[in-house]
Scaffold this motif. Structure first.
Motif, short mmCIF file in Angstrom:
data_model
loop_
_atom_site.label_atom_id
_atom_site.label_comp_id
_atom_site.label_asym_id
_atom_site.label_seq_id
_atom_site.Cartn_x
_atom_site.Cartn_y
_atom_site.Cartn_z
N SER A 277 6.06 37.08 111.88
CA SER A 277 5.66 37.65 111.03
C SER A 277 5.62 39.18 111.40
CB SER A 277 4.48 37.38 110.34
OG SER A 277 4.60 36.03 109.97
N ALA A 278 5.78 39.67 112.45
CA ALA A 278 5.74 41.00 112.96
C ALA A 278 4.38 41.76 112.37
CB ALA A 278 6.91 41.85 112.41
N LEU A 279 3.11 41.12 112.75
CA LEU A 279 1.90 41.48 112.24
C LEU A 279 1.54 42.69 112.52
CD1 LEU A 279 0.21 38.03 112.19
CD2 LEU A 279 1.57 39.19 110.38
N GLY A 280 1.78 43.17 113.86
CA GLY A 280 1.20 44.49 114.51
C GLY A 280 1.51 45.62 113.87
N SER A 281 2.79 45.74 113.47
CA SER A 281 3.27 46.83 112.56
C SER A 281 2.49 47.13 111.38
CB SER A 281 4.68 46.98 112.53
OG SER A 281 5.33 45.77 111.88
N VAL A 282 2.44 46.06 110.78
CA VAL A 282 1.73 45.87 109.21
C VAL A 282 0.37 46.17 109.67
CG1 VAL A 282 1.46 44.53 107.23
CG2 VAL A 282 3.45 44.27 108.57
N PHE A 283 -0.38 45.76 110.65
CA PHE A 283 -1.71 45.63 110.44
C PHE A 283 -2.19 47.02 111.04
CE2 PHE A 283 -5.43 45.20 113.65
CZ PHE A 283 -6.34 45.01 112.87
N ALA A 284 -1.37 47.66 111.84
CA ALA A 284 -1.70 49.05 112.27
C ALA A 284 -1.17 50.16 111.73
CB ALA A 284 -1.67 49.20 113.95
N GLY A 285 -0.23 49.87 110.69
CA GLY A 285 0.65 50.83 110.08
C GLY A 285 -0.03 51.40 108.82
N LYS A 286 -0.87 52.45 109.18
CA LYS A 286 -1.82 53.15 108.13
C LYS A 286 -1.94 54.46 108.10
CE LYS A 286 -3.32 48.87 107.35
NZ LYS A 286 -2.84 48.49 105.81
N PRO A 287 -0.60 55.43 107.80
CA PRO A 287 -0.49 56.63 107.74
C PRO A 287 -1.47 57.16 106.81
CG PRO A 287 1.21 55.76 106.53
CD PRO A 287 0.72 54.45 107.49
N PRO A 288 -2.27 58.44 107.00
CA PRO A 288 -2.18 59.13 108.30
C PRO A 288 -3.17 58.60 109.22
CG PRO A 288 -3.80 60.32 106.75
CD PRO A 288 -3.08 58.91 105.97
N MET A 289 -3.74 57.41 109.38
CA MET A 289 -4.61 56.88 110.28
C MET A 289 -4.29 55.98 111.34
SD MET A 289 -7.19 58.69 109.20
CE MET A 289 -8.55 57.99 110.08
N GLU A 290 -3.02 56.45 111.59
CA GLU A 290 -2.23 55.28 112.76
C GLU A 290 -3.05 55.39 113.99
OE1 GLU A 290 1.44 57.05 110.54
OE2 GLU A 290 -0.78 57.77 111.13
N GLU A 291 -3.47 56.64 114.58
CA GLU A 291 -4.19 56.65 115.79
C GLU A 291 -5.51 55.74 115.90
OE1 GLU A 291 -6.09 60.05 118.81
OE2 GLU A 291 -4.81 60.44 117.30
N LEU A 292 -6.34 55.66 114.54
CA LEU A 292 -7.54 54.89 114.66
C LEU A 292 -7.06 53.35 114.44
CD1 LEU A 292 -10.71 54.61 114.35
CD2 LEU A 292 -10.23 55.05 111.93
N ALA A 293 -6.17 53.32 113.74
CA ALA A 293 -5.82 51.94 113.41
C ALA A 293 -5.20 51.02 114.57
CB ALA A 293 -4.80 51.60 112.26
N ALA A 294 -4.60 51.79 115.53
CA ALA A 294 -4.10 51.21 116.73
C ALA A 294 -5.21 50.74 117.61
CB ALA A 294 -3.27 52.46 117.52
N ARG A 295 -6.35 51.26 117.49
CA ARG A 295 -7.45 50.69 118.19
C ARG A 295 -7.95 49.56 117.67
NH1 ARG A 295 -11.52 55.60 117.80
NH2 ARG A 295 -12.93 54.17 118.52
N PHE A 296 -7.69 49.17 116.63
CA PHE A 296 -8.50 48.03 116.00
C PHE A 296 -7.43 46.52 116.64
CE2 PHE A 296 -8.57 50.45 111.97
CZ PHE A 296 -10.07 50.79 112.41
N ALA A 297 -8.28 45.63 117.00
CA ALA A 297 -7.66 44.46 117.56
C ALA A 297 -7.80 43.32 116.46
CB ALA A 297 -8.81 43.78 118.87
N LEU A 298 -6.70 42.50 116.59
CA LEU A 298 -6.71 41.21 115.38
C LEU A 298 -6.99 40.05 116.11
CD1 LEU A 298 -6.53 40.73 112.43
CD2 LEU A 298 -4.01 40.91 112.89
N HIS A 299 -7.84 39.01 115.76
CA HIS A 299 -7.79 37.87 116.52
C HIS A 299 -8.03 36.93 115.40
CE1 HIS A 299 -9.52 40.19 120.00
NE2 HIS A 299 -10.35 40.59 118.95
N VAL A 300 -7.55 35.63 115.71
CA VAL A 300 -7.96 34.39 114.71
C VAL A 300 -9.08 33.46 115.27
CG1 VAL A 300 -6.92 32.29 113.92
CG2 VAL A 300 -5.43 34.49 113.87
N VAL A 301 -10.11 33.24 114.71
CA VAL A 301 -11.08 32.07 115.03
C VAL A 301 -10.55 30.73 115.08
CG1 VAL A 301 -13.51 31.42 114.67
CG2 VAL A 301 -12.85 34.10 114.43
N THR A 302 -10.44 30.02 116.09
CA THR A 302 -9.84 28.80 116.14
C THR A 302 -11.08 27.71 116.07
OG1 THR A 302 -9.45 28.83 118.55
CG2 THR A 302 -7.76 29.29 117.07
N ALA A 303 -12.16 28.23 116.47
CA ALA A 303 -13.38 27.14 116.39
C ALA A 303 -13.68 26.51 115.29
CB ALA A 303 -14.37 27.85 116.95
#
Length: 332
Positions: A277-303
């Motif tokens: 699903s190419a999630l990284g580009s959608v998750f962090a593609g936030k112009p004009p805040m790409e620099e901040l958005a690139a710092r966000f991590a994305l996880h799935v809780v599997t417990a």
């Protein structure tokens, strides 16, 4: 505030299912008791009593996570008919003490106690120690809450983010959006990012492809997608991409530099298809805040017991989460 009396029952009560576990002492891992359909009894008191009456030792306290808005010691489910009055429930079940929390408050509290083996990382980002963490996800509805830590004290921030509006942002979404929106008075995050939303995506993709859509459930769509069915696979990919987009938007709202965590019953089952699903580009593609958005991590809780562990952590030290609040705690 008196400490919680043990043993303690914790319950994760959603629009479809209610999971109950018993916690023997502070710091102990919850022991699963039962999973029952929400609404299987007329009231939550009757449903809980049907399980508690089977125990050799009854719990003395309770922490109940409810998938809906709270008002002090009262709550109601958004997607089912149960309502909760904490003190009245405590009297009915013979409990000495209790607390109602939003279901995603429990998920947010779990972020303080789950470990690396309980999550799968989708986007590494550059997480900040002590930064705000955000947990969100689809189930019968859609929930979100933040864990904000300052000076060693954490505060849980529940939201009703599932009810904010959402619209199309790319050509694929624009093509299927009329079918997605059909019959809805307003297109919200929850109307698309939920079990019903996954079915809606499947119907929209099938309509757009000129296919006859079979009568399927969200579980059916997942199974079909994992088996490679084209319409179901495209539906799941669209679902994943919208989820990543909404997660990135909410990460900006909370400035979630500690990471974003996807939780709930649906996402772990869809995890094998995340890479398509190419999630990284959608998750962090936030112009004009790409620099901040690139710092966000994305996880799935599997417990599968994350919410119950969060409630157990709250009961062990409610002041740790800002829940040593006499306006919310109730006593028998």
């Amino acid at each position: 505030m008196p400490p919680f009396a043990w043993p303690l029952v914790v319950a994760d009560i959603g629009g479809t299912n209610c999971r109950l576990s018993l916690v023997e002492t502070a710091g102990a891992r919850p022991v699963h008791l039962a999973r029952i359909p929400t609404g299987s009894q007329a009231t939550p008191e009757a449903a809980l009593e049907a399980v508690l009456t089977t125990l050799a030792q009854r719990p003395r306290s309770a922490v109940l996570a409810v998938a809906g808005p709270l008002e002090g010691r009262a709550a109601r489910l958004t997607n089912a008919n149960w309502t909760f009055d904490g003190p009245a429930l405590g009297r009915a079940l013979g409990l000495e003490q209790g607390l109602l929390v939003n279901d995603f408050e429990a998920q947010a509290a779990s972020l303080a106690v789950i470990g690396e083996g309980d999550v799968t990382t989708l986007v590494a980002g550059e997480p900040e120690t002590g930064g705000t963490r955000l947990v969100l996800g689809p189930g019968t509805g859609f929930g979100a809450a933040a864990l904000v830590t300052r000076a060693g004290r954490s505060v849980l921030v529940p939201t009703e983010a599932g009810h904010i509006g959402v619209g199309p942002e790319d050509p694929t979404e624009e093509k299927i959006w009329p079918a997605l929106a059909a019959g809805l008075p307003r297109v919200t995050v929850e109307s698309l990012l939920s079990g019903d939303g996954l079915v809606r995506f499947h119907r929209a993709v099938a309509d757009g492809s000129g296919l006859r859509e079979p009568d399927v459930s969200a579980a059916d769509v997942t199974t079909l997608a994992l088996d490679g069915d084209p319409a179901a696979l495209m539906a799941v990919i669209c679902f994943w991409r919208l989820l990543a987009r909404v997660a990135g938007d909410l990460a900006l709202v909370f400035k979630a530099t500690g990471g974003v965590y996807l939780s709930g019953g649906i996402v772990p089952r869809l995890l094998p298809l995340a890479a398509k699903s190419a999630l990284g580009s959608v998750f962090a593609g936030k112009p004009p805040m790409e620099e901040l958005a690139a710092r966000f991590a994305l996880h799935v809780v599997t417990a599968p017991d994350a919410a119950e562990r969060g409630m157990a952590a709250i009961a062990a030290a409610p002041q740790r989460f800002g829940l040593d609040d006499p306006a919310r705690l109730w006593f028998g």
